[in-house]
Design an enzyme around this catalytic site. Structure first.
Site, mmCIF file in Angstrom:
data_model
loop_
_atom_site.group_PDB
_atom_site.id
_atom_site.type_symbol
_atom_site.label_atom_id
_atom_site.label_comp_id
_atom_site.label_asym_id
_atom_site.label_seq_id
_atom_site.Cartn_x
_atom_site.Cartn_y
_atom_site.Cartn_z
ATOM 1 N N GLU A 11 52.665 39.665 33.316
ATOM 2 C CA GLU A 11 53.835 40.518 33.418
ATOM 3 C C GLU A 11 55.057 39.663 33.728
ATOM 4 O O GLU A 11 55.070 38.903 34.691
ATOM 5 C CB GLU A 11 53.604 41.517 34.549
ATOM 6 N N LYS A 54 58.427 51.666 53.982
ATOM 7 C CA LYS A 54 59.039 50.336 53.933
ATOM 8 C C LYS A 54 59.479 50.047 52.490
ATOM 9 O O LYS A 54 58.663 49.764 51.617
ATOM 10 C CB LYS A 54 58.067 49.245 54.387
ATOM 11 N N GLU A 88 49.692 51.185 42.963
ATOM 12 C CA GLU A 88 50.365 51.227 41.657
ATOM 13 C C GLU A 88 50.869 49.811 41.395
ATOM 14 O O GLU A 88 51.805 49.354 42.044
ATOM 15 C CB GLU A 88 51.547 52.193 41.688
ATOM 16 N N CYS A 144 57.424 48.776 35.322
ATOM 17 C CA CYS A 144 55.992 48.437 35.330
ATOM 18 C C CYS A 144 55.289 48.966 34.096
ATOM 19 O O CYS A 144 54.353 48.370 33.593
ATOM 20 C CB CYS A 144 55.340 48.962 36.588
#
Ligand code: NAP
Length: 477
Positions: free
Chosen positions: A377, A170, A245, A279
């Site tokens: 972040e 997905k 992750e 990331c």
């Protein structure tokens, strides 16, 4: 010729019209125009895909067969990379120079790295009187984000194929079109039906059903920490393996005695790569107080070279944020950082183009390491520069976030940098500008995740381990 009006899902080796009737629109973030759409699948589609994957699972498939399948997939993917690069520029605004390089060449290197691992991997080992055998883990659910759409998919699907694990995939709704082109490559490679299945639609429906599905053995998720925690919670209920992750707030630590000009320039480039939507980006730059003013001057001059604009212009280094919601999130962080007392060195939240989700490359100085900008972040072109007094202070600041994904250390010599790096709680660090390695293990400490991707370590995530205790040798007559 691209097909951006997708109405079918790939299940059991064929394109099928899904049970649901909805469409997820895909928007070009540079023009804000709808460029196409993908099916909004349902839980029933996930069930059909998982059932097909389960039927395709053959735990005894030979390594030779897997090697052949993988070679065909990599070959078919490589042929389509120029087309996939174009699609990535359309669907998430990556500048063409990034789309043709990092966005597509790194996945190719990652895939080849896995093929190399498969070539050499020892699947059996003697441990005392046991024969330890490594087997395919089972049916994999792979859920991916939009920032490097091909890379994220390759980092999961390629080791799964290498290990002999069927996949239900997905991709993110924000940038799903390149995944359809990747799946066409899989189809062209002629894998057995059910080996790779594609279901699109909202993560909270499709992703959650995949994570909770009792017939899925392993869920591999890349995305935000909050959603990763939810995936882990759902997967835990059926005791399946989880690989996560997640996000990062990585520190680029420039110790006294380092080559400041190089370290700052490389650090700015790293923070702005892919518009900061990376990331592993080094979003905090830690510099010695004694060289702080000098570092700020170098950083501001370096930032001025990061042209923002039309992603199709070969000179553009930063395209738009990938979506309106991401754009608004980034602007919110910039505005709040100013309110929190950080000093705007360059960039800011002002509109820089009438159309498209463009954010100016932004650097803040005097960032409080414990402020929102020092901790969270942003996922945009926003760099926080933080001074430190000595290397103990630098280490304390480097480790003082909930994340631990990546980072860098620069020092007068490699040994000093390595000694510092050993104490940083993070999964990967570049030492004095050490280059990216597509087969090095990649993954997070703390809230940056569980497990590793890429190379041998990433491959092993897709293997079960079985011990066969052998009888003592019979005494000879
Ligand atoms: P996200 O919102 O967490 O979404 C990631 C994927 O999860 C998408 O496919 C999403 O589907 C799906 N999803 C959403 N809600 C879900 C739920 N309740 N259950 C299961 N799946 C669900 O992350 P993103 O905004 O796409 O990506 C940005 C984030 O990813 C950043 O935090 C970044 O650090 C992280 N990231 C980490 C790495 C790494 O390797 N560590 C790499 C890249 C990105 P839809 O959005 O289509 O609904």
């Amino acid at each position: 010729m691209h097909n951006y009006d997708r109405t079918e899902l790939f299940i059991d080796g064929q394109w099928i019209t899904p049970n649901g009737t909805g469409t997820v629109e895909v928007i070009d973030p540079a023009t804000e125009e709808v460029i196409g759409g993908v099916p909004s699948g349902t839980a029933d589609d996930v069930d059909a895909a998982v059932a097909a994957a389960r039927r395709a699972f053959d735990p005894l498939v030979s390594v030779a067969e897997r090697r052949e399948r993988l070679a065909r997939v990599i070959d078919a993917m490589q042929k389509r990379l120029p087309d996939i690069a174009e699609t990535i520029t359309r669907e998430m605004g990556a500048p063409v120079r990034i789309a043709q390089s990092v966005q597509t060449q790194v996945p190719l290197a990652v895939a080849r790295g896995i093929a190399d691992v498969l070539e050499k991997f020892e699947f059996e080992e003697r441990v005392g009187n046991s024969l330890v055998v490594r087997e395919p883990y089972g049916v994999v659910a792979a859920i991916t984000p939009w920032n490097y759409p091909l890379y994220q998919v390759v980092a999961k699907v390629i080791p799964a194929i290498a290990a002999g694990c069927p996949v239900v995939l997905k991709p993110s709704n924000e940038a799903p079109l390149s995944t359809f082109e990747f799946v066409e490559a899989i189809q062209a490679a002629g894998l057995p039906p059910g080996s790779v299945n594609l279901v699109t639609g909202p993560g909270r429906v499709i992703g959650e059903h995949m994570a909770a599905h009792p017939e899925v053995d392993l869920v591999s998720f890349t995305g935000s920490t909050d959603v990763g925690a939810r995936v882990g919670e759902l997967a835990g209920k059926t005791v399946k393996k989880v690989a996560l992750e997640l996000g990062g707030k990585s520190a680029n630590v420039i110790l006294d005695g380092a080559d400041l000009a190089t370290a700052v320039k490389v650090g700015v480039g790293n923070a702005f790569l892919n518009g900061g939507q990376t990331c592993m980006a080094w979003t905090r730059m830690l510099v010695p107080q004694s060289r702080y003013a000098e570092a700020l001057d170098i950083a501001a001059a370096a930032a001025a070279r990061y042209t923002v604009g039309d992603p199709w212009d070969p000179g553009t280094r930063i395209g738009p944020s990938a979506s309106r919601s991401q754009f608004e999130t980034v602007l919110g962080y910039i505005e709040r950082a100013q309110r929190d007392g950080a000093r705007l060195l360059t960039g800011g939240a002002e509109k820089i183009r009438d159309t498209g989700y463009f954010v100016a490359p932004t650097i803040f100085a005097d960032v409080d390491p414990l402020s929102e900008l020092g901790q969270e972040e942003v996922f945009g072109p926003v760099l926080a520069i933080i001074p430190f007094t000595d290397s103990d202070d630098a280490l304390r600041i480097a480790n003082a976030t909930p994340y631990g994904l990546s980072g860098a250390v620069w020092a007068a010599d490699d040994d000093t940098a390595i000694a510092f790096a050993r104490a940083v709680q993070t999964g990967q660090l570049d030492i004095n500008g050490g280059p990216y390695n597509p087969v090095a293990p990649f993954g997070g400490y703390k809230k940056s995740g569980i497990g590793r991707e890429l190379g041998r370590y990433g491959f092993e995530e897709y293997l079960q381990t079985k011990a066969l205790q052998l009888p003592a040798p019979k005494a000879s007559a």
